[in-house]
Design an enzyme around this catalytic site. Structure first.
Site, PDB file in Angstrom:
ATOM      1  N   ASP A  48      -0.532  14.305   4.730  1.00 55.94           N
ATOM      2  CA  ASP A  48       0.141  13.001   4.621  1.00 55.94           C
ATOM      3  C   ASP A  48       1.401  13.078   3.761  1.00 55.94           C
ATOM      4  O   ASP A  48       1.852  12.055   3.225  1.00 55.94           O
ATOM      5  CB  ASP A  48      -0.814  11.950   4.032  1.00 55.94           C
ATOM      6  CG  ASP A  48      -1.631  11.236   5.099  1.00 55.94           C
ATOM      7  OD1 ASP A  48      -1.179  11.186   6.259  1.00 55.94           O
ATOM      8  OD2 ASP A  48      -2.744  10.749   4.781  1.00 55.94           O
ATOM      9  N   HIS A  64      -1.816   6.100   0.344  1.00 54.06           N
ATOM     10  CA  HIS A  64      -1.337   7.381   0.870  1.00 54.06           C
ATOM     11  C   HIS A  64      -0.456   8.091  -0.163  1.00 54.06           C
ATOM     12  O   HIS A  64       0.760   8.181  -0.021  1.00 54.06           O
ATOM     13  CB  HIS A  64      -0.574   7.172   2.186  1.00 54.06           C
ATOM     14  CG  HIS A  64      -1.480   6.856   3.337  1.00 54.06           C
ATOM     15  ND1 HIS A  64      -1.634   5.571   3.825  1.00 54.06           N
ATOM     16  CD2 HIS A  64      -2.275   7.654   4.088  1.00 54.06           C
ATOM     17  CE1 HIS A  64      -2.496   5.589   4.838  1.00 54.06           C
ATOM     18  NE2 HIS A  64      -2.901   6.841   5.014  1.00 54.06           N
ATOM     19  N   ASN A  65      -1.108   8.589  -1.195  1.00 52.78           N
ATOM     20  CA  ASN A  65      -0.407   9.309  -2.252  1.00 52.78           C
ATOM     21  C   ASN A  65      -1.100  10.657  -2.464  1.00 52.78           C
ATOM     22  O   ASN A  65      -1.979  11.049  -1.685  1.00 52.78           O
ATOM     23  CB  ASN A  65      -0.396   8.482  -3.540  1.00 52.78           C
ATOM     24  CG  ASN A  65      -1.788   7.952  -3.873  1.00 52.78           C
ATOM     25  OD1 ASN A  65      -2.777   8.663  -3.694  1.00 52.78           O
ATOM     26  ND2 ASN A  65      -1.866   6.710  -4.322  1.00 52.78           N
ATOM     27  N   SER A  66      -0.723  11.378  -3.502  1.00 46.42           N
ATOM     28  CA  SER A  66      -1.282  12.726  -3.684  1.00 46.42           C
ATOM     29  C   SER A  66      -2.761  12.687  -4.079  1.00 46.42           C
ATOM     30  O   SER A  66      -3.470  13.681  -3.912  1.00 46.42           O
ATOM     31  CB  SER A  66      -0.476  13.508  -4.728  1.00 46.42           C
ATOM     32  OG  SER A  66      -0.656  12.976  -6.024  1.00 46.42           O
ATOM     33  N   THR A  67      -3.243  11.559  -4.589  1.00 42.30           N
ATOM     34  CA  THR A  67      -4.676  11.455  -4.892  1.00 42.30           C
ATOM     35  C   THR A  67      -5.482  11.468  -3.597  1.00 42.30           C
ATOM     36  O   THR A  67      -6.541  12.100  -3.520  1.00 42.30           O
ATOM     37  CB  THR A  67      -4.966  10.170  -5.693  1.00 42.30           C
ATOM     38  OG1 THR A  67      -4.162  10.162  -6.874  1.00 42.30           O
ATOM     39  CG2 THR A  67      -6.436  10.072  -6.065  1.00 42.30           C
ATOM     40  N   GLN A  85     -14.009  -3.501   6.205  1.00 46.91           N
ATOM     41  CA  GLN A  85     -14.730  -2.245   6.007  1.00 46.91           C
ATOM     42  C   GLN A  85     -15.885  -2.098   6.998  1.00 46.91           C
ATOM     43  O   GLN A  85     -16.116  -1.016   7.543  1.00 46.91           O
ATOM     44  CB  GLN A  85     -15.270  -2.169   4.568  1.00 46.91           C
ATOM     45  CG  GLN A  85     -14.207  -1.904   3.526  1.00 46.91           C
ATOM     46  CD  GLN A  85     -13.569  -0.538   3.681  1.00 46.91           C
ATOM     47  OE1 GLN A  85     -14.243   0.470   3.734  1.00 46.91           O
ATOM     48  NE2 GLN A  85     -12.246  -0.518   3.784  1.00 46.91           N
TER      49      GLN A  85
END
Length: 781
Positions: A546, A505-508, A728
């Protein structure tokens, strides 16, 4: 050339594929060549077999509609034996078999065709190698027997429908001889169909409860070709009389005469005696198989009776009249309320329908009412953890707010609000982008765009660069009436408040969701359904959805008693924080306030749309959003497309959606939800990378839960034991497949669905190989 043919039988419209012909000739000669070239001229698909064994094998493989067997010489094979062997198979029921017999001289007497018919042949063909003669014979068979057999095959579907119909159906001849009854009729009357078919209606026992002239009235109607319906007493095999609602329809056939009568019958439950009678019979017949469901039905029935039969209860007490009066007056007030929710209207309609329904239907409706009175109408009932721990843990971790701990352990959420962004170097204009980044961004409109390459060349700041490109393409600055410098500063400030320390959960991730949203907005049906304001709202929502995510789930924050969980009452904690913080940061500093120049009303509409979309990414209402989309968008659109064959039908569909803001809201929610979890629909290498990143974040949460003594929300995400392929597979099965099927049906996304299928196959392969790593051993080399 003959291609597919449209055939009509009654109201059914059928499509017949090109005719297939099987030629069975031991030797090639002029006759076999004649039929071969005749098939070619007619556009039929033709196969030829030389031996009885190959003939039977070919027929069982192809199921040809026409078979031509050489019956001129028994030296090579017995044609009648071949015909019998083919007729012994089930598929031959609708096949026409032609015997080629030798030409007879003028002085010979023609032999009887009966031996051929007895062997299973349908007709004979006198030897004639002329292609025209063979062609004429085949075409006549196609338009005669083959077309008729094709229609008869379709009747199987009709009889299947009748067999599964809940209403009792009886078909009789014009002379009232019973020709067909369905299973529902057998259950209602207590007879087996073998006891009924072939009998005249006059042979069956009649009830003496009908009016004397009722039968005469019915006969008068149906003999004139008119439909009759009404209430009629019938006698079951056991001798009991039951009251039925009957509809008798005369069916006109050959010569314009009545050839059949179709009767539809259902129990007429105007009185409780009939209900009880039918229930008693059903209980006798199904006690062993359905004891549990019968027990439930009995409770439902008693509950319904208790709720209506007030006198029997109240008359036992001294103040019964006052209790009754009070009850009736309160009920009257409830029924007279003008503020009525839609679900209340539904429940009232069902209650009213129960009064005149058969007992089986009434009991089923009781169960429906029980479900409708619950609050979580769209959430599936989860199985036990024993069934699949990966699915259970994922669902539990993503769709609940956690189990509140009563100890003093607390997770303190530290806000990483960073309003200072001057230290980050960003381009002055969109044209001032470094060549290596500009070259990557040339491909940003493709679904296969590699966001990780952009992450690498931008030093983990992909959101600013991708945001500038995407926002320019959609005219966001122009819509907001803000400068490109303000938009650039806003993107820089938002990206600074994503935690680069989070593995997922980062800017990527935010840039990836923005990319997916932009991709969806370009799809014709999406674009036609939304306004420019909706597009701008969707792009902003994707960018901020997010922001300031701590790398922990809502369940974790609630269990830890975090500051944010307390602030938002354990409800949509992170999603509420993302939107609130984004607006707080935006409006706090004029340099990055992208909303400062827009009209107040536009701002309110835009703000509400952004908030709604970000809150839709919260997983506890996942199934509610998907089900509402399917029922409000997919199904009506499918219905419109089916009923409309005009060229502009798709435009009409999107125009209809655009007329209802609620529908636009459902589309925007579905769009950001799909963009948020689109990782399994990305190319395999990207899918694998995202799977590793989210797993690492969940591993870190499990580690911290153990350190702090908090409840472990997702025990399967233990870095020492977790199977990433299994996790998954569970995520795709439970959350992704249905949602993307629905979204694909609306937006048409074949590329995504192909990636999803390939990726699912990849995870299945790893799971079967018991791999815990993300790649096959061969891929690691």
């Amino acid at each position: 050339q003959v291609s597919t043919t449209e055939v009509q039988i009654g109201p059914m419209r059928l499509t017949q594929d090109p005719i297939q012909v099987l030629l069975i000739f031991a030797k090639e000669d002029n006759q076999s060549d004649g039929f071969w070239w005749a098939c070619d001229r007619a556009g039929y698909r033709c196969n030829i077999a030389r031996t009885p064994e190959s003939a039977l094998e070919c027929f069982l493989d192809k199921h040809q509609e026409i078979i031509v067997i050489d019956h001129r010489n028994s030296r090579y094979f017995d044609a009648e034996d071949i015909c019998r062997s083919i007729r012994a198979t089930k598929p031959s029921e609708h096949t026409v078999i032609l015997a080629v017999v030798p030409r007879i001289s003028a002085d010979q007497e023609e032999t009887s065709v009966l031996p051929l018919l007895n062997a299973g042949f349908d007709r004979q063909f006198m030897e004639n190698s002329s292609i025209t003669a063979c062609y004429n014979e085949l075409v006549q068979i196609e338009h005669g027997e083959v077309r008729s057999q094709f229609k008869l095959r379709a009747c199987n579907a009709v009889f299947t429908a009748l067999d599964h119909c809940q209403e009792a159906i009886e078909i009789t001849s014009e002379d009232h001889v019973i020709q067909y009854v369905n299973p529902a009729f057998e259950r209602m009357m207590g007879y087996h169909k073998g006891e009924l078919i072939g009998k005249e209606l006059t042979e069956l026992p009649k009830s003496d409860k009908n009016c004397a002239d009722l039968l005469d009235t019915i006969n008068t109607f149906i003999k004139k070709g008119k439909e009759w319906q009404g209430v009629y007493y019938a006698r079951r095999k056991s001798g009991d009389s039951i009251q039925q609602h009957v509809k008798i329809t005369p069916v006109i056939g050959q010569g314009g005469k009545i050839r059949h009568f179709v009767s539809l019958k259902r129990l007429h439950c105007a009185n409780e005696n009939n209900k009880q009678l039918y229930k008693s019979h059903r209980d006798e017949k199904y006690t062993e198989d359905n004891s549990q469901s019968e027990s439930h039905s009995f409770k439902c029935k008693n509950r319904r009776k208790d709720s209506t039969d007030v006198k029997s209860v109240t008359s036992q007490s001294s103040d019964a009249p006052s209790l009754q009066t009070r009850r009736y007056s309160s009920m009257a007030r409830i029924h007279s309320m003008t503020i009525e929710a839609p679900i209340t209207k539904v429940i009232n309609i069902i209650n009213a329908a129960q009064e005149n329904s058969p007992i089986t239907v009434a009991e089923a409706l009781d169960r429906v009412l029980e479900i409708l009175r619950t609050t979580e109408l769209y959430s599936p009932q989860l199985g036990t953890k024993d069934e699949d721990p990966h699915t259970s843990d994922l669902v539990g971790g993503l769709m609940t707010d956690g189990l509140r701990r009563l100890s003093g352990n607390e997770y303190v959420f530290s806000k990483n609000v960073n309003l200072s962004h001057s230290h980050l170097s960003v381009p002055n204009t969109i044209n001032d982008v470094p060549p290596c980044i500009a070259q990557l961004l040339d491909n940003e409109e493709s679904w296969d765009f590699n966001i990780f390459e952009l992450e690498a060349v931008t030093n983990k700041r992909p959101l600013v660069y991708l945001g500038l490109k995407v926002f320019a393409r959609f005219g966001v600055s122009e819509f907001l009436n803000c400068s490109e410098a303000t938009l650039r500063a806003w993107l820089q400030m938002i990206e600074a408040n994503y935690h680069s320390s989070n593995s997922y959960h980062n800017s990527t991730h935010a840039a990836d969701v923005l990319h997916a949203t932009a991709f969806f907005l370009r799809k014709e049906r999406v674009k036609g359904s939304l306004d420019h304001l909706d597009e701008v709202a969707a792009l902003i929502a994707a960018t901020i959805h997010d922001v300031d995510h701590p790398g922990r789930t809502n369940s974790f924050l609630c269990n830890a008693g975090s500051e944010l969980a307390v602030l938002y009452n354990d409800t949509a904690v992170l999603e509420s924080h993302h939107t609130a913080l984004a607006f707080q940061l935006t409006t706090k500093d004029s340099k990055c306030n992208i909303f400062k120049n827009i009209d107040r009303n536009h701002y309110r509409t835009l703000r509400q749309a952004i908030i709604d979309m970000v809150l839709a990414t919260e997983m506890t209402k996942h199934f509610e959003h998907v089900n509402k989309f399917v029922n409000s968008i997919n199904k009506p659109m499918a219905s419109e497309e089916t009923s409309s064959h005009s060229e502009g039908s798709d435009c009409e569909c999107t125009a209809n959606i655009k007329n209802f803001s609620d529908n636009q809201t459902l589309i925007k929610r579905m769009m950001i939800k799909c963009a948020d979890v689109a990782n399994p629909c990305r190319p395999l290498e990207l899918c694998i990378e995202w799977a590793g990143r989210i797993s690492e974040e969940y591993f870190a949460q499990t580690d911290e839960e153990k350190r702090q003594g908090l409840p472990v929300v997702m025990p399967v995400f233990d870095r020492n034991t977790c199977s990433i392929p299994k996790s998954q597979i569970s995520f795709i099965d439970y959350f992704i497949t249905d949602m993307f099927d629905a979204w694909d049906a609306f937006a048409h996304l074949p590329v995504l669905m192909q990636h999803l299928a390939n990726n699912y196959k990849h995870w299945k392969t790893l799971d079967e190989l018991k791999c815990k790593s993300l790649r096959l051993p061969s891929e690691n080399n």
